[in-house]
Enzyme design. Structure first.
Site, PDB file in Angstrom:
ATOM      1  N   ALA A   1      29.677  37.802  39.653  1.00 31.32           N
ATOM      2  CA  ALA A   1      28.986  36.664  40.141  1.00 31.32           C
ATOM      3  C   ALA A   1      28.080  36.707  40.491  1.00 31.32           C
ATOM      4  O   ALA A   1      27.604  38.162  40.869  1.00 31.32           O
ATOM      5  CB  ALA A   1      29.804  35.941  41.189  1.00 31.32           C
TER       6      ALA A   1
ATOM      7  N   GLU B   1      37.972  35.226  36.743  1.00 30.63           N
ATOM      8  CA  GLU B   1      38.427  34.516  37.298  1.00 30.63           C
ATOM      9  C   GLU B   1      38.341  33.392  35.877  1.00 30.63           C
ATOM     10  O   GLU B   1      38.899  32.364  36.334  1.00 30.63           O
ATOM     11  CB  GLU B   1      37.710  33.880  38.528  1.00 30.63           C
ATOM     12  CG  GLU B   1      38.313  34.665  39.808  1.00 30.63           C
ATOM     13  CD  GLU B   1      38.065  34.612  41.159  1.00 30.63           C
ATOM     14  OE1 GLU B   1      37.602  34.539  42.067  1.00 30.63           O
ATOM     15  OE2 GLU B   1      36.074  34.208  41.044  1.00 30.63           O
TER      16      GLU B   1
ATOM     17  N   GLU C   1      35.962  41.831  44.936  1.00 29.87           N
ATOM     18  CA  GLU C   1      35.129  41.246  45.382  1.00 29.87           C
ATOM     19  C   GLU C   1      35.676  42.314  47.216  1.00 29.87           C
ATOM     20  O   GLU C   1      34.509  41.766  47.530  1.00 29.87           O
ATOM     21  CB  GLU C   1      36.208  39.408  45.965  1.00 29.87           C
ATOM     22  CG  GLU C   1      35.357  39.155  44.862  1.00 29.87           C
ATOM     23  CD  GLU C   1      35.530  38.748  43.462  1.00 29.87           C
ATOM     24  OE1 GLU C   1      35.972  38.079  42.260  1.00 29.87           O
ATOM     25  OE2 GLU C   1      37.033  39.815  43.618  1.00 29.87           O
TER      26      GLU C   1
ATOM     27  N   GLY D   1      34.443  37.124  39.198  1.00 31.90           N
ATOM     28  CA  GLY D   1      34.109  35.927  38.764  1.00 31.90           C
ATOM     29  C   GLY D   1      34.243  35.373  37.003  1.00 31.90           C
ATOM     30  O   GLY D   1      34.454  34.435  36.813  1.00 31.90           O
TER      31      GLY D   1
END
Length: 260
Positions: A66, A114, A134, A111
């Protein structure tokens, strides 16, 4: 919706969704997530599309994570809203009636990892790297990583990756079952196209029901899941595809499925 960060290409019955922010290593910001959500919601309604390939633009990254520059200034409420948008994208991928193949062509971190986890099948290039880093930023995965990763690789391995933030290469990802196969970089998209074409040649109703049954059944205990499978199996016999498939088998010819 006008697309600026994502490309949507159609090759017969196969759609290719490309996250196209190579200068930012295809990082997921708000606009990119909204465009991805639009693409998968749209493709879900297109019966002529039988399989979807998801990949990243450029040579370095599938999705490097992200967008940290976007997330840095978010407060608690805004962070929760951004996470909810990410979860909506992952759900749209899982809920799409078509199988989704992740063609992981480089970094798949945070992300990006994911995003690959939400796909049905993951094929990695030899240069692919995976991780959930993260915790290095003082946060946890927010797009489903703490839930999908343990379901795919098992709790112990998932916890190690989640707690250490370590990055692993494609060979290790294959060893732990995170990816289905690893291929040479220049063979990645063609490998995924061949797989997608093989899928689209099968009965589309059967493929859709297979995906539904796998995904929904994994949320049930085995007894309920088997009952659910039996119901889904019965639904197939209300289709013309079932009649054609079995007739073609007995007549020793290829079936001509119509998705009816």
């Amino acid at each position: 919706m006008e697309l600026h960060n994502v490309r949507l290409e159609k090759e017969g019955a196969v759609a290719v969704v490309v996250i196209d922010r190579p200068k930012a290593l295809n990082a997921l910001n708000y606009d990119t997530l909204k465009e991805l959500l639009y693409c998968f919601k749209t493709l879900a309604q297109e019966k002529e599309i039988g399989a979807i390939i998801l990949t990243g633009g450029g040579e370095k990254a599938f999705v490097a994570g992200a967008d940290i520059s976007y997330m840095q200034e978010l407060n608690g409420l805004e962070g929760a809203e951004f996470g909810a948008l990410g979860h909506a994208v992952m759900a749209a991928i899982e809920d799409a009636p078509q199988p989704v193949i992740a063609a992981v062509n480089g970094f798949a971190l945070g992300g990006g990892c994911e995003l690959s986890l939400a796909c049905d099948i993951r094929v990695a290039s030899e240069t692919a790297k995976f991780g959930q880093p993260e915790v290095n930023l003082g946060v946890i995965p927010g797009f489903g990583g703490t839930q999908r990763l343990p379901r795919i690789v098992g709790k112990g391995i998932a916890c190690e990756l989640l707690y250490t933030g370590d990055m692993i290469d494609a060979a290790e990802a294959l060893r732990i079952g995170l990816v289905n196969k690893v291929v040479a970089t220049d063979e990645l998209l063609d490998t995924c196209r061949v797989m997608a074409s093989k899928i689209t040649a099968k009965g589309p109703i059967a493929i859709r029901l297979c995906k539904e049954t796998v995904n929904n059944g994994m949320q049930m205990d085995i007894t309920r899941a088997n009952r659910y499978e039996a119901t889904q199996f019965g639904q197939c016999f209300a289709s013309e595809d079932q009649k054609e498939g079995m007739k073609a088998f007995l007549e020793k010819r290829k079936p001509s499925f119509q998705g009816k």
